[in-house]
Design a protein around this motif. Structure first.
Motif, PDB file in Angstrom:
ATOM      1  N   ALA A  32      34.244  28.513  29.007  1.00  0.00           N
ATOM      2  CA  ALA A  32      33.950  28.974  30.368  1.00  0.00           C
ATOM      3  C   ALA A  32      32.630  28.376  30.859  1.00  0.00           C
ATOM      4  N   SER A  33      32.616  28.006  32.132  1.00  0.00           N
ATOM      5  CA  SER A  33      31.401  27.487  32.753  1.00  0.00           C
ATOM      6  C   SER A  33      30.341  28.575  32.811  1.00  0.00           C
ATOM      7  N   GLU A  34      29.086  28.166  32.710  1.00  0.00           N
ATOM      8  CA  GLU A  34      27.964  29.089  32.748  1.00  0.00           C
ATOM      9  C   GLU A  34      26.981  28.631  33.824  1.00  0.00           C
ATOM     10  N   PRO A  35      26.547  29.548  34.689  1.00  0.00           N
ATOM     11  CA  PRO A  35      25.620  29.167  35.754  1.00  0.00           C
ATOM     12  C   PRO A  35      24.326  28.530  35.249  1.00  0.00           C
ATOM     13  N   TYR A  36      23.755  29.065  34.169  1.00  0.00           N
ATOM     14  CA  TYR A  36      22.492  28.497  33.680  1.00  0.00           C
ATOM     15  C   TYR A  36      22.674  27.050  33.240  1.00  0.00           C
ATOM     16  N   ILE A  37      23.693  26.802  32.428  1.00  0.00           N
ATOM     17  CA  ILE A  37      23.943  25.442  31.945  1.00  0.00           C
ATOM     18  C   ILE A  37      24.253  24.529  33.127  1.00  0.00           C
ATOM     19  N   THR A  38      25.066  25.023  34.042  1.00  0.00           N
ATOM     20  CA  THR A  38      25.417  24.217  35.214  1.00  0.00           C
ATOM     21  C   THR A  38      24.179  23.860  36.022  1.00  0.00           C
ATOM     22  N   SER A  39      23.269  24.806  36.192  1.00  0.00           N
ATOM     23  CA  SER A  39      22.056  24.516  36.958  1.00  0.00           C
ATOM     24  C   SER A  39      21.224  23.438  36.280  1.00  0.00           C
ATOM     25  N   ARG A  40      21.148  23.455  34.972  1.00  0.00           N
ATOM     26  CA  ARG A  40      20.389  22.449  34.235  1.00  0.00           C
ATOM     27  C   ARG A  40      21.045  21.070  34.339  1.00  0.00           C
ATOM     28  N   VAL A  41      22.380  21.037  34.280  1.00  0.00           N
ATOM     29  CA  VAL A  41      23.081  19.755  34.379  1.00  0.00           C
ATOM     30  C   VAL A  41      22.944  19.186  35.790  1.00  0.00           C
ATOM     31  N   VAL A  42      23.104  20.026  36.806  1.00  0.00           N
ATOM     32  CA  VAL A  42      22.939  19.553  38.184  1.00  0.00           C
ATOM     33  C   VAL A  42      21.524  19.016  38.380  1.00  0.00           C
ATOM     34  N   TRP A  43      20.535  19.717  37.853  1.00  0.00           N
ATOM     35  CA  TRP A  43      19.153  19.248  37.940  1.00  0.00           C
ATOM     36  C   TRP A  43      19.004  17.891  37.253  1.00  0.00           C
ATOM     37  N   ALA A  44      19.554  17.754  36.049  1.00  0.00           N
ATOM     38  CA  ALA A  44      19.434  16.497  35.304  1.00  0.00           C
ATOM     39  C   ALA A  44      20.112  15.348  36.034  1.00  0.00           C
ATOM     40  N   LEU A  45      21.290  15.597  36.583  1.00  0.00           N
ATOM     41  CA  LEU A  45      21.995  14.541  37.308  1.00  0.00           C
ATOM     42  C   LEU A  45      21.255  14.162  38.591  1.00  0.00           C
TER      43      LEU A  45
END
Length: 75
Positions: A32-45
């Motif tokens: 399942a997707s997780e908001p915290y991980i997603t926020s870090r990946v979006v930031w990195a990209l």
């Protein structure tokens, strides 16, 4: 391996790890997707794009949309 080639590999890896709902999970795969991980990946990209790397616009758009939906559910 050069820094440039490694950055390209990392961006590609993050791109293919995106879940169907637009988010990312801690372990990848069908987790399942997780908001915290997603926020870090979006930031990195976004940082990679700012540094001149090619980042698919759709990948970022789907990631941001996932976060908007997650925040709306949490409100």
């Amino acid at each position: 391996v050069t820094v440039e080639s490694r950055l390209t590999q990392l961006v590609a890896g993050l791109t293919v790890a995106q879940n169907r709902d637009g988010g990312w999970s801690w372990c990848g795969g069908d987790q399942a997707s997780e908001p915290y991980i997603t926020s870090r990946v979006v930031w990195a990209l976004a940082a990679a794009r700012g540094a001149g790397r090619t980042v698919d616009t759709g990948t970022l758009t789907r990631g941001v949309a996932y976060l908007e939906q997650a925040f709306a559910r949490a409100a």
